[in-house]
Scaffold this active site. Sequence first.
Site, PDB file in Angstrom:
ATOM      1  N   HIS A 320       9.621 -23.485  -3.810  1.00  0.00           N
ATOM      2  CA  HIS A 320       9.595 -22.442  -4.829  1.00  0.00           C
ATOM      3  C   HIS A 320      10.590 -22.798  -5.912  1.00  0.00           C
ATOM      4  O   HIS A 320      11.644 -23.358  -5.619  1.00  0.00           O
ATOM      5  CB  HIS A 320       9.970 -21.079  -4.214  1.00  0.00           C
ATOM      6  CG  HIS A 320       9.562 -19.937  -5.071  1.00  0.00           C
ATOM      7  ND1 HIS A 320      10.345 -19.471  -6.089  1.00  0.00           N
ATOM      8  CD2 HIS A 320       8.432 -19.187  -5.076  1.00  0.00           C
ATOM      9  CE1 HIS A 320       9.721 -18.483  -6.683  1.00  0.00           C
ATOM     10  NE2 HIS A 320       8.558 -18.287  -6.104  1.00  0.00           N
ATOM     11  N   ASP A 378       2.958 -17.521   0.272  1.00  0.00           N
ATOM     12  CA  ASP A 378       1.561 -17.886   0.483  1.00  0.00           C
ATOM     13  C   ASP A 378       1.300 -18.585   1.806  1.00  0.00           C
ATOM     14  O   ASP A 378       0.153 -18.809   2.175  1.00  0.00           O
ATOM     15  CB  ASP A 378       1.085 -18.792  -0.659  1.00  0.00           C
ATOM     16  CG  ASP A 378       0.975 -18.022  -1.943  1.00  0.00           C
ATOM     17  OD1 ASP A 378       0.500 -16.885  -1.884  1.00  0.00           O
ATOM     18  OD2 ASP A 378       1.382 -18.543  -2.987  1.00  0.00           O
TER      19      ASP A 378
END
Length: 443
Positions: A320, A378
């Site tokens: 991320h 996710d």
Amino acid sequence: MTQSTTNTPSFPPPQDEGSVTISYKGTTATLPVLSGTNGSSVIDIRNLQKDMGLFTFDPGLGTTASCESKITFIDGDKGVLLYRGYPITQLAEQSTFPEVAYLLLYGNLPTRHEYNEFVTRLEEKSLLHEQIRNFFNGFRRDAHPMAILCGTVAGLSGFYPEGTDTSNETSRDISAIHLIAKLPTLAAWAYKYSRGEPFVYPRADYSYSENFLNMLFARPDTPYKINPIYSRALDRILILHADHEQNASTSTVRLTGSTGAHPFACIAAGIASLWGPAHGGANEAVLKMLHSIGRKENIPDFIAKVKDKNSDVRLMGFGHRVYKNFDPRAKIMKKTCDEVLQELGIENDPLLELAVELEKYALEDEYFVQRKLYPNVDFYSGIIFKAMGIPESMFTALFAVARTVGWVSQWKEAFNDPLRRIYRPRQLYTGPEERDLKSSKQW
Ligand code: ACO
């Protein structure tokens, strides 16, 4: 009833925290340093070009604060995510999605009366203009739901004139409600269209998540029985995805909105941005990746490919831009995943087992440790959706439904920013200098 934003709490402006001085080619400039409520302070470079003739260079805008915002805060090193100051874990456990939507939009948790009014407004606006059904016929049956969402949301701009005046706060609020209310209907219809099944209309007697599930799965021959485990899990997933400060799609919405574009067009732009596999498309990509790995025994080979600089394979659902620690949403997602599978009696789901093994393997591997790559939101959401019977192509569309709340909240906030101006970044030009066309011609 129209919700005004008069109850939005006010906060002190950014505090002056001193300054930094930079010198270049005999010129010196003093740049103020500003601090907000939480997070890193920022150097105010607004006058840098005027004072020194310099721009800043920040590809991917990784160290640039593009706006001031009071909505969401992330501490990527500590794995903290707050909506309007409330930890995401508390909201996911103790709130409903409409309550979180209200909080993000208006800054406060609603009273019971405000909550009921808000939910009623959403219910009233969840129905689509009947002509919007015609949009769907223009798509092939195998069109990706995100393609259909982009097109139909932009197409809404031709309807609902009461939300068109972006200079008016009430009008902006109406548009925001239209969008939050209508996205589940559009997303569910995109799915129904792909299956060649009749569209299911929204129902006022269902909650936001129940309604969405019903529109996805009810058929004239088989009414859908709401499973409270599914609807609660969906509600929680929607909460987890509702906002995430200035990510790619939200920045796209803010950028598009800065031109004064129609709100529905701005959200269509956000949907386009979300679609990419580096962003919202990752949940679908995680499932594809798990299918391609197939068995636990293949994990080492797959990870070797991920680490090979000559391959473009990535471990989807990992890494991320901001989180350099566990994404707090991933932890809740894993817990929700366990709960859903357990309640459904799926004790040994092979995909979940593979995912758990893959996560463990990566977390112990030096490559991922060194780069602080952890599972993101996710990594597990796809497995939950799959268990609930939601097809992979719909995963990112569900994300879009949730993120619409963040997009419209951020889009609205930008209008009340006294520093609001059109987004117009600069560049470091490395192309040819001016040259003469005639003398350059080859023939
Ligand atoms: N798999 C393998 N290596 C990775 C991964 C990954 N998933 N993510 C980052 N890296 C590596 C990069 O190769 C780079 O290595 P290097 O320093 O040796 O060159 C290093 O980690 C830093 O990566 P960047 O690409 O600079 O990180 P950036 O912040 O630009 O990208 C992103 C963040 C796009 C999320 C990236 O981690 C990624 O592609 N992840 C997979 C896709 C994904 O899961 N996206 C969902 C994000 S969450 C969301 O949008 C809801």
